[in-house]
Design an enzyme around this catalytic site. Structure first.
Site, short mmCIF file in Angstrom:
data_model
loop_
_atom_site.label_atom_id
_atom_site.label_comp_id
_atom_site.label_asym_id
_atom_site.label_seq_id
_atom_site.Cartn_x
_atom_site.Cartn_y
_atom_site.Cartn_z
N ARG A 119 0.83 -1.21 0.00
CA ARG A 119 0.00 0.00 0.00
C ARG A 119 0.86 1.26 0.00
O ARG A 119 1.95 1.29 0.56
CB ARG A 119 -0.97 -0.05 1.18
CG ARG A 119 -1.91 -1.23 1.01
CD ARG A 119 -2.94 -1.30 2.07
NE ARG A 119 -3.84 -0.16 2.04
CZ ARG A 119 -4.77 0.07 2.95
NH1 ARG A 119 -4.90 -0.76 3.98
NH2 ARG A 119 -5.56 1.12 2.85
N ASP A 312 -15.41 3.17 2.48
CA ASP A 312 -15.31 1.75 2.84
C ASP A 312 -16.60 0.98 2.57
O ASP A 312 -16.61 -0.25 2.63
CB ASP A 312 -14.92 1.61 4.32
CG ASP A 312 -13.51 2.11 4.60
OD1 ASP A 312 -12.70 2.18 3.65
OD2 ASP A 312 -13.22 2.45 5.76
#
Ligand code: S3P
Length: 425
Positions: A119, A312
């Site tokens: 990431r 999310d």
């Protein structure tokens, strides 16, 4: 784990604590003076990673299950850890902690699992370096492991190219220790839990539009934190209640902070019957009970300023859109590509495997809903939100849906499958 159609979902559910707020309560408690008593703390693997990192830096933290006691070391009381700090799967731990560690008087190495090591960390390395930090990617690929050599910092005004609470929070936390004021401007406002909680702990943080401004602190002070239920976890039951015919679910004590509540707005815009009851406040965070009833849904467009408020929840909303009449467009959501998995690619692949009509775009996807889905084998890519999304989709599809790597829900919702089953009984 295998899922198939259920007659309906009915009953009441209390959602586990908010992940973002749980992380912050331990972090801020650790660098505060005195004891912080946390109730409703999320016992998910990500938040346990945060506890373990601060324990390795000499903070006494008692995890008693329903309560967590953090006996803080004060702003300048962290100790050099004798080992590498393992952030597990948690982007929030890695990025927020980097802001704190950049200003300490010791060196530390941060790492995490396979997903974390892919990431992007340049997004925090760039602003922290501008503040004077010495933070470097050990493999020089802009990812963890990160080597941080703590040093004195100075305030900056950072114009963030992304609306990211992790980036904003890393900078604000570094700003606690910096000389002079620190400002972060975002393209859109991201979740503001750090700003709210830091003020609660005695810091001086204010916001002006999309800019958060922090003054250096002499000390933070421990205080009680009551963590509301996580709206990102509640989202799976919101969607399931709307999608499964005959359902009615009361979801208790959910955080509805306006920087997080986009999923409720989108559900309602799609024709979903969602009612907010018993609105109140918990440690400065607004909460409500959510009553959701099965509804016939229609497509919508999701883009712009609402995206950070439901980032999310987009996997679940994308799956829900398959059960809505007409087209749903998700745009301005390129951030989905750098989450625990590439959530655009993984959603499009798995929804297509279930027979959905969905097209991947540069910054989102287009879903043409109303076509029945069928069961399939779903690779979760060990991404907790993907696993939970397809467990719910599997309740509305013909035949059987099998989820590979289903145990990854332990990251944010260890009892998810038990709770889903309880409502189906
Ligand atoms: C989080 C911020 C968001 C979110 C993540 C938790 C936080 O990430 O996706 O699950 O606690 O600050 P970004 O800051 O990368 O948008």
């Amino acid at each position: 784990m295998k899922f198939s159609k259920v007659p309906h979902l009915k009953g009441e559910i209390t959602i586990p604590g908010d992940k973002s707020i749980s992380h912050r309560s331990v972090m801020f408690g650790s660098i505060a003076k005195g004891t912080t008593e946390i109730t409703g703390f999320l016992q998910g693997a990500d938040c346990l990673s945060t506890i373990s990192c601060f324990q390795k830096m000499g903070v006494e933290i008692e995890n008693l299950g329903s309560r967590v006691l953090v006996h803080g070391n004060g702003l300048h009381g962290l100790k050099a850890p004798s080992q590498v700090l393992d952030c597990g799967n948690s982007g929030t731990t890695t990025r927020l902690i980097s802001g704190i560690l950049s200003a300490q008087d010791f060196d530390v190495t941060l790492t995490g699992d396979e997903s974390i090591q892919k990431r992007p960390m340049k997004r925090i390395m760039t602003p922290l370096s501008q503040m004077g930090a010495d933070i470097r990617s050990i493999r020089d690929n802009g990812c963890a492991p990160l080597a941080i050599h703590g040093r004195p910092l100075h305030g900056i005004h950072y114009n963030s190219p992304v609306a990211s609470a992790q980036v904003k929070s890393a900078i604000l936390l570094a700003g606690l220790y910096a000389e002079g004021e620190t400002k972060v401007t975002e393209p859109y406002v991201s979740r503001n839990h750090s700003e709210l909680m830091l003020n609660h702990f005695g810091a001086d943080v204010r916001t002006e539009g999309t800019t958060a401004i922090i003054q250096p602190a002499r000390e933070l002070y421990g205080c009680p934190v009551s963590v509301p239920g996580d709206i990102s976890s509640a989202a799976f039951f919101l969607a399931a209640g709307l999608m499964v015919p005959g359902s009615e679910i009361l979801i208790r004590h959910v955080g509805i902070n306006p920087t997080r509540d986009g999923v409720i707005k989108v559900c309602q815009a799609m024709g979903g019957d969602v009612t907010l009851l018993n609105q109140r406040n918990d440690s400065g965070e607004p909460t409500a009970d959510l009553l959701v009833r099965h509804s016939s849904l229609h497509g919508t467009e999701i883009g712009g300023a609402i995206i950070p408020t439901l980032i999310d929840e987009l996997p679940m909303l994308a799956a829900m859109a398959c059960f809505a009449e007409g087209e749903t467009i998700i745009k301005d959501a390129a951030e989905l590509k750098v989450k625990e998995s590439n959530r655009i690619e993984v959603m499009v692949r798995n929804l297509s495997a279930m027979g959905a009509d969905v097209t991947e775009t540069e910054d989102g996807m287009i879903i043409r809903g109303g076509k029945p889905l069928h069961g399939a084998v779903i690779d979760s890519k060990l991404d907790h939100r993907i696993a939970m999304t397809f467990a719910v989709a599997g309740l509305c599809a013909e035949g059987e849906t099998e989820i590979l790597g289903a145990e990854c829900v332990k990251i944010s919702y260890p009892n998810f499958y038990e709770d889903l089953e309880m409502l189906a009984r």
